[in-house]
Design a protein around this motif. Structure first.
Motif, PDB file in Angstrom:
ATOM      1  N   LEU A 241      -5.709   7.799   1.392  1.00  0.00           N
ATOM      2  CA  LEU A 241      -7.266   8.450   1.394  1.00  0.00           C
ATOM      3  C   LEU A 241      -7.010   8.308   2.659  1.00  0.00           C
ATOM      4  O   LEU A 241      -8.024   9.394   3.726  1.00  0.00           O
ATOM      5  N   ALA A 242      -6.738   7.296   3.773  1.00  0.00           N
ATOM      6  CA  ALA A 242      -6.907   7.340   5.285  1.00  0.00           C
ATOM      7  C   ALA A 242      -6.195   8.623   5.291  1.00  0.00           C
ATOM      8  O   ALA A 242      -6.268   8.775   6.657  1.00  0.00           O
ATOM      9  N   GLY A 243      -4.898   8.995   5.273  1.00  0.00           N
ATOM     10  CA  GLY A 243      -3.896   9.996   5.764  1.00  0.00           C
ATOM     11  C   GLY A 243      -5.078  10.792   5.246  1.00  0.00           C
ATOM     12  O   GLY A 243      -4.752  12.034   5.901  1.00  0.00           O
ATOM     13  N   ILE A 244      -5.601  11.403   4.159  1.00  0.00           N
ATOM     14  CA  ILE A 244      -6.711  12.357   3.799  1.00  0.00           C
ATOM     15  C   ILE A 244      -7.322  12.907   4.839  1.00  0.00           C
ATOM     16  O   ILE A 244      -7.399  13.621   6.009  1.00  0.00           O
ATOM     17  N   ARG A 245      -8.408  11.339   5.380  1.00  0.00           N
ATOM     18  CA  ARG A 245      -9.295  11.440   6.955  1.00  0.00           C
ATOM     19  C   ARG A 245      -8.479  12.079   7.380  1.00  0.00           C
ATOM     20  O   ARG A 245      -9.216  12.355   8.655  1.00  0.00           O
ATOM     21  N   LEU A 246      -7.627  11.212   7.842  1.00  0.00           N
ATOM     22  CA  LEU A 246      -6.526  11.441   9.650  1.00  0.00           C
ATOM     23  C   LEU A 246      -6.570  13.077   9.392  1.00  0.00           C
ATOM     24  O   LEU A 246      -6.675  13.353  11.036  1.00  0.00           O
ATOM     25  N   GLY A 247      -5.780  13.445   8.336  1.00  0.00           N
ATOM     26  CA  GLY A 247      -5.758  14.928   8.323  1.00  0.00           C
ATOM     27  C   GLY A 247      -6.650  16.261   8.904  1.00  0.00           C
ATOM     28  O   GLY A 247      -6.644  17.006   9.482  1.00  0.00           O
ATOM     29  N   GLN A 248      -7.999  15.388   7.848  1.00  0.00           N
ATOM     30  CA  GLN A 248      -8.969  16.466   8.263  1.00  0.00           C
ATOM     31  C   GLN A 248      -9.599  16.340   9.906  1.00  0.00           C
ATOM     32  O   GLN A 248     -10.245  17.146  10.626  1.00  0.00           O
ATOM     33  N   ALA A 249      -8.823  14.959  10.361  1.00  0.00           N
ATOM     34  CA  ALA A 249      -9.874  14.978  12.005  1.00  0.00           C
ATOM     35  C   ALA A 249      -8.847  15.635  13.065  1.00  0.00           C
ATOM     36  O   ALA A 249      -8.987  15.289  13.843  1.00  0.00           O
ATOM     37  N   GLY A 250      -7.450  15.642  12.893  1.00  0.00           N
ATOM     38  CA  GLY A 250      -6.213  16.654  13.429  1.00  0.00           C
ATOM     39  C   GLY A 250      -5.723  14.987  14.244  1.00  0.00           C
ATOM     40  O   GLY A 250      -5.369  15.599  14.713  1.00  0.00           O
ATOM     41  N   ILE A 251      -5.592  14.366  13.635  1.00  0.00           N
ATOM     42  CA  ILE A 251      -5.083  12.745  13.976  1.00  0.00           C
ATOM     43  C   ILE A 251      -3.872  13.393  13.309  1.00  0.00           C
ATOM     44  O   ILE A 251      -3.101  13.049  12.322  1.00  0.00           O
ATOM     45  N   PRO A 252      -2.328  12.559  14.215  1.00  0.00           N
ATOM     46  CA  PRO A 252      -1.594  13.173  13.828  1.00  0.00           C
ATOM     47  C   PRO A 252      -0.883  11.494  13.012  1.00  0.00           C
ATOM     48  O   PRO A 252      -1.851  10.617  13.367  1.00  0.00           O
ATOM     49  N   TYR A 253      -0.705  11.592  11.979  1.00  0.00           N
ATOM     50  CA  TYR A 253       0.022   9.748  11.381  1.00  0.00           C
ATOM     51  C   TYR A 253       1.516  10.330  10.130  1.00  0.00           C
ATOM     52  O   TYR A 253       1.470  11.445   9.880  1.00  0.00           O
ATOM     53  N   THR A 254       1.776   8.849   9.920  1.00  0.00           N
ATOM     54  CA  THR A 254       2.532   8.902   9.476  1.00  0.00           C
ATOM     55  C   THR A 254       2.261   7.388   8.165  1.00  0.00           C
ATOM     56  O   THR A 254       1.812   6.458   9.025  1.00  0.00           O
TER      57      THR A 254
END
Length: 663
Positions: free
Chosen positions: A178-191
């Motif tokens: 879920l955190a990955g989905i939301r970060l992706g929607q916000a344009g925030i890079p994540y691993t």
């Protein structure tokens, strides 16, 4: 969006018909399908199809029945939602007519006013609900299809800063995906760093026979990604794991996950205001990753806890923990001992009883259980048909499941300080105890077994389980023996109990839970000025503001952290969405203000946790009469959220900048 408080505004539904599959069935086939549906949700769909709310005056709204009620005071049978058979037949007839009219109009939905939508919300809740509850419902079910919890970072400057704010997520279970989905929607890079080879978290690891969720599947899912194809109302572990795997793929999260990789330590670097995260892969290779923020999505139930029993390591047979069930393990035809009688054992025991030559259940404390005849029931073809084809039925059905689990029994868990009964904590709690006792009595005729399986602590003092009669039936099989004498030790051949008897077995299954009071264990987390989180929490005394942020640990966020476990408050999926929403809003604050870090103020954190402790202490699970996994070694409840879910929703909608120190 529905504008609550502007009753003249019209609510257009035409955009939602695009996602519905066409109805091609005959009226006879449709009538048969309607027999499986939830009556309250069907009434809502009728209003949407016709634009006519007069049925709300003709049939009462759905009601939450007592968990063991089989009929009304007059003896008339009541179905789901508290409806009589005549009432259900009336609604189905109206639905059949409404579907025909809707199809005749080319499947166009008439507009519905904001005032009518408000009436529908109140109808489904039983009438008297506060105004902010209406907004709560509006966000949760999103009738207009707008995901109100999605990130709102649309400003070009903010989006640019977001691209330079890498985040590391620990865990690819429900919260991590879920955190990955939301970060992706916000344009925030994540691993995402995931210790297992696949997605799912606890649903990847728990693969013991009979493992399933005890929350209805149609509410145990992300609000923006419903699954209309659950095979069972309470899905099995493999199906839940597959759902989160599919979500990770659909929302392009999978490519951000480093599987079979584990976080060893994380250290906040004061000079750079970054987190340095040490990870190791399956081959033992170590690497340090940098991030502006770290989100822990490891949960509370991810490290199996073996029992501290003398001689356990000497046992020569098969020794397994329920949370680490080996792939392909088959104990058919063997003599098996199960240590524990909690949630996992409750599901394992009926499965093993079917195939084991002998099954010894070593029970320290029995469990209270809610009657749920549909616990193993498959989802019928009619229900799947309605979820896919009836306008907004799926939205209202989810809400009905959600609402009844949120508000159904909360008041019965609160302690009355003037109540003096060691078996309950209030008159309402005692009424529940009597009802649940009647359910057990109805299944167990042997007085000796009844004494063994009837709890002597207040309902909700420990986790209440879902029961369709399978568990107690298993205990009464000829090949099953329930032993309540304490375990003294384990030998090479089996288990010795306090009466001196050796129970010889070929396999021991430890259904003994997890290190639930050791949050983020076994990682080493070092915050500002070299402060270790494990020391700050004294190993087992985890505390966080809203269960999410911790003083001395800038830009560290927890999902399913201390005091966020739900006991009576509904689906953990909703709570995860509240927490991830809050985390994204915190990051948004940093990006808007151009700050590097935010850190929870100590006084704010302490005041919140005093309130948490105060309310938890006044519940059935916080009662000094009860020992449970919710408490740490000092008797403090570290696991559970004591508030109503709507209260927590309010707390996590938007962070208050005054609660934080910014750098």
């Amino acid at each position: 969006m529905v504008s609550l408080g502007q009753p003249d505004r019209m609510y257009m539904n035409t955009d939602l018909t695009a996602g519905l599959a066409p109805i091609t069935e005959t009226p006879t086939e449709i009538a048969a399908y309607l027999e499986e549906l939830n009556t309250g949700a069907l009434i809502m769909s009728i209003v949407h199809m016709t634009g006519d709310a007069s049925i709300l005056e003709q049939v009462h709204g759905p009601r939450t029945l007592d968990v063991v009620a089989a009929g009304s005071a007059s003896g008339e049978e009541l179905l789901e939602g508290g409806y009589t058979r005549d009432e259900v037949a009336f609604v189905r007839a109206r639905a059949l007519d409404a579907i025909a009219q809707w199809q005749a109009r080319g499947c166009e939905l008439p507009p519905v006013s904001g005032a009518t939508i408000t009436d529908l919300y109140r109808y489904m809740c039983g009438g008297a609900v506060e105004d902010d509850y209406l907004e709560f419902i509006d966000e949760e079910i999103a009738l207009d299809g707008i995901d109100r919890r999605a990130p709102r970072m649309n400003d070009p400057e903010i989006r640019s800063r977001a691209g330079e704010f890498p985040v590391l997520i620990i865990g690819a279970g429900m919260g991590g995906v879920l955190a990955g989905i939301r970060l992706g929607q916000a344009g925030i890079p994540y691993t995402i760093v995931e210790k297992n080879p696949g997605v799912g978290g606890t649903w990847y690891e728990n693969r013991y026979p009979g493992c399933r969720v005890d929350v209805p599947g149609h509410s145990y899912s992300y609000s923006f990604a419903p699954n209309h194809d659950w095979s069972c109302h309470f899905p099995l572990a493999d199906e839940i794991r597959a759902y989160f795997d599919e979500c990770a793929s659909r929302y392009r999260v999978t490519s951000h996950i480093r599987f079979s990789t584990e976080v060893v330590a994380a250290r906040f670097d004061d000079a750079s205001s970054r987190w340095l995260v040490e990870v190791t892969d399956g081959d033992g290779n170590r690497e340090t990753l940098e991030a502006r923020a770290v989100i822990s999505a490891v949960g509370q139930l991810n490290r199996p806890k073996m029992p501290a029993i003398d001689g356990l390591e000497q046992f020569r047979g098969t020794l397994v923990h329920s949370g680490a069930w080996p792939h392909g393990l088959d104990l058919a035809g063997q003599r098996v001992a199960v240590i524990g009688a909690g949630a996992s054992a409750f599901q394992i025991i009926p499965e093993l009883a079917e195939t084991a030559a002998e099954l010894t259940v070593l029970q320290r404390s029995p469990a209270w259980m809610f009657p749920n005849p549909g616990y193993h029931a498959p989802v019928g073809a009619g229900q799947k048909w309605a979820l896919e084809k009836l306008p907004l039925y799926s939205k209202w059905y989810r809400f009905w499941l959600f609402y009844t689990s949120v508000e159904g029994v909360y008041e019965q868990t609160l302690a009355d300080p003037d109540w003096d009964n060691p078996l309950s904590v209030s008159p309402a709690n005692d009424a529940m105890r009597e009802a649940l006792t009647a359910w057990i009595d109805s299944q167990v005729q042997d007085p000796a077994l009844r004494e063994q399986v009837l709890p002597t602590y207040p309902p909700f003092g420990k986790r209440i389980l879902q029961d369709n009669g399978t568990y107690l039936a298993a205990l009464q099989r000829d090949n099953v023996d329930v032993v309540t004498n304490a375990i003294e030790r384990v030998t090479e051949r089996g288990v010795v109990t306090s009466d001196g008897q050796l129970h010889e077995v070929d396999a021991i299954v430890c259904a003994t839970g997890f290190h639930a009071d050791r949050f983020l264990f076994p990682m080493t987390i070092v915050g500002r000025d070299g402060i270790e989180l494990n020391e700050q929490w004294s190993d087992t005394n985890g505390r966080a503001y809203l269960g999410i942020t911790v003083p001395n640990f800038p830009n560290l966020f927890c999902i399913y952290g201390p005091n966020t476990n739900l006991v009576v408050a509904g689906s953990i999926a909703h709570n995860a969405e509240s927490q991830v929403n809050y985390i994204l809003r915190c990051i948004e604050l940093l990006l808007e203000r151009g700050y590097k870090t935010l850190e929870c103020r100590q006084d704010v954190h302490d005041a919140y946790n005093r309130r948490v402790d105060e309310v938890n202490a006044a519940t059935a699970w916080g009662s000094p009469l009860v020992n449970n996994w919710y408490k740490n070694q000092q008797g403090r409840v570290t696991a559970n959220l004591p508030f109503r879910i709507i209260d927590y929703w309010k707390m996590t909608r938007q962070p208050d900048p005054d609660d934080y120190v910014f750098d």
